[in-house]
Design an enzyme around this catalytic site. Structure first.
Site, PDB file in Angstrom:
ATOM      1  N   PRO A  96       0.817  -1.216   0.000  1.00 33.40           N
ATOM      2  CA  PRO A  96       0.000   0.000   0.000  1.00 33.40           C
ATOM      3  C   PRO A  96       0.853   1.269   0.000  1.00 33.40           C
ATOM      4  O   PRO A  96       0.397   2.342  -0.359  1.00 33.40           O
ATOM      5  CB  PRO A  96      -0.810  -0.092   1.307  1.00 33.40           C
ATOM      6  CG  PRO A  96      -0.764  -1.520   1.704  1.00 33.40           C
ATOM      7  CD  PRO A  96       0.553  -2.038   1.211  1.00 33.40           C
ATOM      8  N   GLU A 123       1.868  -8.146   8.855  1.00 34.63           N
ATOM      9  CA  GLU A 123       1.877  -6.677   8.894  1.00 34.63           C
ATOM     10  C   GLU A 123       2.841  -6.109   7.863  1.00 34.63           C
ATOM     11  O   GLU A 123       2.903  -4.907   7.658  1.00 34.63           O
ATOM     12  CB  GLU A 123       2.277  -6.187  10.292  1.00 34.63           C
ATOM     13  CG  GLU A 123       1.328  -6.622  11.392  1.00 34.63           C
ATOM     14  CD  GLU A 123      -0.108  -6.277  11.055  1.00 34.63           C
ATOM     15  OE1 GLU A 123      -0.946  -7.182  11.040  1.00 34.63           O
ATOM     16  OE2 GLU A 123      -0.376  -5.080  10.767  1.00 34.63           O
ATOM     17  N   ARG A 161      -0.355  -8.851 -21.061  1.00 40.12           N
ATOM     18  CA  ARG A 161      -1.159  -8.462 -22.231  1.00 40.12           C
ATOM     19  C   ARG A 161      -0.327  -7.626 -23.211  1.00 40.12           C
ATOM     20  O   ARG A 161      -0.601  -7.576 -24.399  1.00 40.12           O
ATOM     21  CB  ARG A 161      -2.357  -7.626 -21.809  1.00 40.12           C
ATOM     22  CG  ARG A 161      -3.304  -8.336 -20.882  1.00 40.12           C
ATOM     23  CD  ARG A 161      -4.499  -7.455 -20.538  1.00 40.12           C
ATOM     24  NE  ARG A 161      -5.465  -7.425 -21.627  1.00 40.12           N
ATOM     25  CZ  ARG A 161      -5.577  -6.428 -22.496  1.00 40.12           C
ATOM     26  NH1 ARG A 161      -4.804  -5.367 -22.383  1.00 40.12           N
ATOM     27  NH2 ARG A 161      -6.459  -6.472 -23.456  1.00 40.12           N
ATOM     28  N   ASP A 176      -6.371  -0.665 -26.448  1.00 37.64           N
ATOM     29  CA  ASP A 176      -6.917  -0.684 -25.079  1.00 37.64           C
ATOM     30  C   ASP A 176      -7.234   0.733 -24.655  1.00 37.64           C
ATOM     31  O   ASP A 176      -6.504   1.657 -24.983  1.00 37.64           O
ATOM     32  CB  ASP A 176      -5.842  -1.221 -24.130  1.00 37.64           C
ATOM     33  CG  ASP A 176      -5.956  -2.725 -23.971  1.00 37.64           C
ATOM     34  OD1 ASP A 176      -6.903  -3.297 -24.519  1.00 37.64           O
ATOM     35  OD2 ASP A 176      -5.089  -3.305 -23.314  1.00 37.64           O
TER      36      ASP A 176
HETATM   37  C1  LIG Z   1      -0.870  -5.296   5.430  1.00 40.34           C
HETATM   38  O1  LIG Z   1      -0.410  -5.832   4.219  1.00 40.34           O
HETATM   39  C2  LIG Z   1       0.805  -5.376   3.747  1.00 40.34           C
HETATM   40  C3  LIG Z   1       1.605  -4.414   4.409  1.00 40.34           C
HETATM   41  C4  LIG Z   1       2.820  -4.019   3.820  1.00 40.34           C
HETATM   42  C5  LIG Z   1       3.234  -4.583   2.609  1.00 40.34           C
HETATM   43  C6  LIG Z   1       2.437  -5.530   1.969  1.00 40.34           C
HETATM   44  C7  LIG Z   1       1.243  -5.930   2.535  1.00 40.34           C
HETATM   45  C8  LIG Z   1       0.406  -6.976   1.837  1.00 40.34           C
HETATM   46  N1  LIG Z   1      -0.887  -6.379   1.526  1.00 40.34           N
HETATM   47  C9  LIG Z   1      -1.049  -5.542   0.453  1.00 40.34           C
HETATM   48  C10 LIG Z   1      -0.124  -5.480  -0.592  1.00 40.34           C
HETATM   49  C11 LIG Z   1      -0.377  -4.587  -1.645  1.00 40.34           C
HETATM   50  C12 LIG Z   1      -1.529  -3.804  -1.614  1.00 40.34           C
HETATM   51  C13 LIG Z   1      -1.825  -2.836  -2.717  1.00 40.34           C
HETATM   52  N2  LIG Z   1      -2.716  -1.864  -2.482  1.00 40.34           N
HETATM   53  O2  LIG Z   1      -1.230  -2.954  -3.795  1.00 40.34           O
HETATM   54  C14 LIG Z   1      -2.399  -3.916  -0.555  1.00 40.34           C
HETATM   55  N3  LIG Z   1      -2.167  -4.783   0.447  1.00 40.34           N
END
Ligand SMILES: COc1ccccc1CNc1ccc(C(N)=O)cn1
Length: 253
Positions: A96, A123, A161, A176
């Protein structure tokens, strides 16, 4: 397994290898894998853990809920993936906290001969592994998943793709929607009428020029209606400007 030289090699570091391997079993990605355009391999850090319990996570320094993925098992799994093919690899961590994945970044991934996707669970991953091994962090959107695997599968699908030959002639990635920077035009197929809803006349006219014009006008109009932000950063040529003005006039009529 050493890769065939010109195929794109995709490795995924994940505690759920069977989950990620599914993406190469179906559709466009499945066919690309079958034809050797891409090679997909998954590497489970549990296989590289130091202890007989195959521990890949541990409690966080500083306290707090949940667990953190340990450096050593991930580091060894990445090293094993790197060693499977002599070519250099770009290591991508799905998180994220990453840069937002968009079609431009997808195109860059598609151009890489080798990509190693690192999928976190719990986490997250010990920062020291990220500092030592990760080239780029990518996010598929502003939401938290229980692991990076689905995000990796999204990136793998979108990038595959764009690999030359992956799509048949029938659907070229060049048209696309996001490749043109516009949303897609509406699509229709038989029957001609379904529950009293017909098909726009122009699409059955056989006039390919008129069809192309109609499609461009629809793409411009729908982008204006649903994603005006995509138009903000874009110069329209005279023809596009005229078609969009027509669409807006008709929309307001
Ligand atoms: C708490 O989870 C994490 C915390 C840190 C890193 C990875 C994770 C694994 N989770 C993820 C991974 C990617 C995305 C995205 N938005 O691309 C959403 N969640």
């Amino acid at each position: 397994m050493t890769g065939t030289p010109n195929s794109r090699r995709i490795d995924v570091i994940t505690v759920f290898p069977e989950m990620v391997e599914q993406v190469a079993r179906f559709g466009v990605v499945g066919r690309a894998a079958e034809r050797g355009l891409i090679e997909l391999s998954a590497w489970n850090p549990r296989d590289y853990a130091e202890d007989r319990h195959a521990t890949v996570d541990d409690r966080p320094y500083g306290g707090g809920p949940g667990m953190v993925m340990k450096v050593a098992p991930l580091h060894r799994a990445i090293q094993a993936a790197r060693a499977a093919d002599p070519r250099p690899a770009r290591v991508i961590h799905l998180s994220p906290q990453g840069a937002r994945l968009d079609q431009d970044r997808v195109a860059r991934l598609a151009a890489c001969e080798r990509v190693i996707y690192l999928c976190g669970r719990y986490e997250g991953i010990d920062e020291r592994l990220l500092e030592a091994e990760v080239d780029e962090e990518l996010s598929i959107g502003d939401y938290v998943l229980s692991g990076g695997e689905l995000a990796a599968m999204v990136a793998i699908d979108a990038a595959t793709r764009l690999v030359p030959g992956a799509l048949g002639h029938e659907d070229s990635a060049a048209e696309d929607s996001f490749a043109t920077g516009l949303l897609d035009h509406p699509h229709y197929t038989r029957p001609e009428v379904y529950e009293r809803r017909g098909v726009p006349e122009v699409l059955r006219s056989g006039d390919h020029g008129a069809v192309d014009t109609w499609r461009l006008k629809q793409a411009l109009g729908r982008t204006w209606l649903r994603r005006p932000d995509l138009l903000a950063g874009r110069e329209l040529d005279e023809r596009q400007r005229r078609l969009l003005d027509e669409f807006i006039a008709e929309h307001r009529a």
